[in-house]
Design a protein around this motif. Structure first.
Motif, PDB file in Angstrom:
ATOM      1  N   GLU A 152      50.215 122.875 137.282  1.00 47.53           N
ATOM      2  CA  GLU A 152      51.493 122.893 136.684  1.00 47.53           C
ATOM      3  C   GLU A 152      51.665 123.756 135.378  1.00 47.53           C
ATOM      4  O   GLU A 152      52.594 124.426 135.171  1.00 47.53           O
ATOM      5  N   GLU A 153      50.653 123.894 134.609  1.00 47.43           N
ATOM      6  CA  GLU A 153      50.772 124.803 133.544  1.00 47.43           C
ATOM      7  C   GLU A 153      50.811 126.328 133.827  1.00 47.43           C
ATOM      8  O   GLU A 153      51.162 127.117 132.879  1.00 47.43           O
ATOM      9  N   THR A 155      52.750 128.886 134.940  1.00 45.05           N
ATOM     10  CA  THR A 155      54.194 128.733 135.071  1.00 45.05           C
ATOM     11  C   THR A 155      54.385 130.324 135.490  1.00 45.05           C
ATOM     12  O   THR A 155      55.416 130.682 136.070  1.00 45.05           O
TER      13      THR A 155
END
Length: 296
Positions: A152-153, A155
């Motif tokens: 998720e990190e 981006t």
């Protein structure tokens, strides 16, 4: 000194005549003379000397010619290589993936892609690694595309789900759980575990399972490679939660179904957002995405 000057120098050295060289280069003779004079001034040596109406290379000019010819040849080879890599009919794909998808999933996708006659001239370089390493090298342009777990990190990376892997528990033959077909997290918690390293995307999934069950696993050893994990389990040194695959059939272990709604891992196709993808890479990416849509 610029690239044009190198071409001017090489052409004059070959034709040995300012007027002829200028005509071939489609520039004026004064422009050519000024360019050669500037090179000689920068190098601090005369490159040409007069011989009748012609000019010939001096000793220093002959030495310099050797390096200029090599430099221009390498630049031409580089240009041809780039043109080959980005050409519509050919090209190259730098692909990397997690070990667990390298046995069947990746070879099958590449084979399916190359079965199309339009793709027969596209080549592949393939690498394996854990998700953390794959993403690190993807962002540094070592790879064009990767198959990995979603983080998720990240981006600046696009993750597209393309494949689901079931998770199973493997135990050594003769283990107290070996007679069962299905187990829960609670069933396996008393036994020492062989697990993935913390850098692996799978480790996050497994840790999350135990967190949801409010259980602290007893992790004995950590590996990046599922084959090493299966080997240690087969040697009766613990049990493991791993991705299911045909490679497990090579080891003396028993596969047990894991009775939890989280017993699966989604494999994603990942690439860096807003980065140019050569035609061959774009074509393979679209092939994988379309294959995924067709299976839904």
């Amino acid at each position: 000194m610029n690239l044009n000057q190198l071409y001017y120098f090489k052409t004059l050295a070959e034709l040995e005549h300012y007027t002829k060289a200028a005509e071939k280069l489609n520039i004026s003779q004064p422009t050519l003379s000024h360019s050669i004079s500037a090179m000689e001034k920068e190098l601090g040596a005369n490159l040409f000397e007069k011989q009748g109406r012609n000019v010939v290379l001096t000793k220093y000019g002959r030495i310099y010619m050797f390096y200029v010819e090599n430099a221009l040849t390498q630049l031409e080879l580089g240009k041809n290589q780039i043109e080959r890599l980005v050409s519509e009919g050919g090209g190259h794909v730098g692909l990397a993936y997690m070990t667990s998808v390298g046995t069947n999933f990746v070879p099958e996708r590449i084979a399916g892609f190359l079965d199309d006659p339009q793709n027969k001239n596209i080549s592949f370089s393939c690498y394996e690694g854990n998700t953390k390493t794959l993403l690190y090298n993807l962002k540094r342009e070592k790879y064009d595309l990767i198959f990995c777990s979603k983080v998720e990190e990240e981006t600046d990376v696009e993750f597209i789900p393309v494949f689901e892997q079931n998770l199973v528990v493997i135990v050594p033959e003769g283990h107290p759980l070996a007679e069962r077909e299905k187990v829960t997290i609670q069933d396996i918690c008393p036994y020492p575990m062989v697990s993935y390293t913390k850098e692996s995307g799978m480790r996050r999934i497994i840790d999350d399972m135990f967190t949801k069950a409010q259980i602290m696993p007893n992790i004995l050893c950590q590996f990046e490679d599922v084959n090493a994990m299966a080997g240690l389990v087969a040697a009766n040194q613990g049990i493991a939660i791993v991705t299911d695959g045909s490679a497990l059939n090579n080891y003396k272990v028993k596969k047990l179904e894991l009775d939890t709604p989280y017993a699966r891992r989604v494999v994603h196709l990942a690439y860096v957002l807003n980065r140019y993808l050569p035609p061959a890479v774009e074509k393979f990416k679209d092939f994988i995405i379309q294959r995924t849509k067709n299976k839904r």
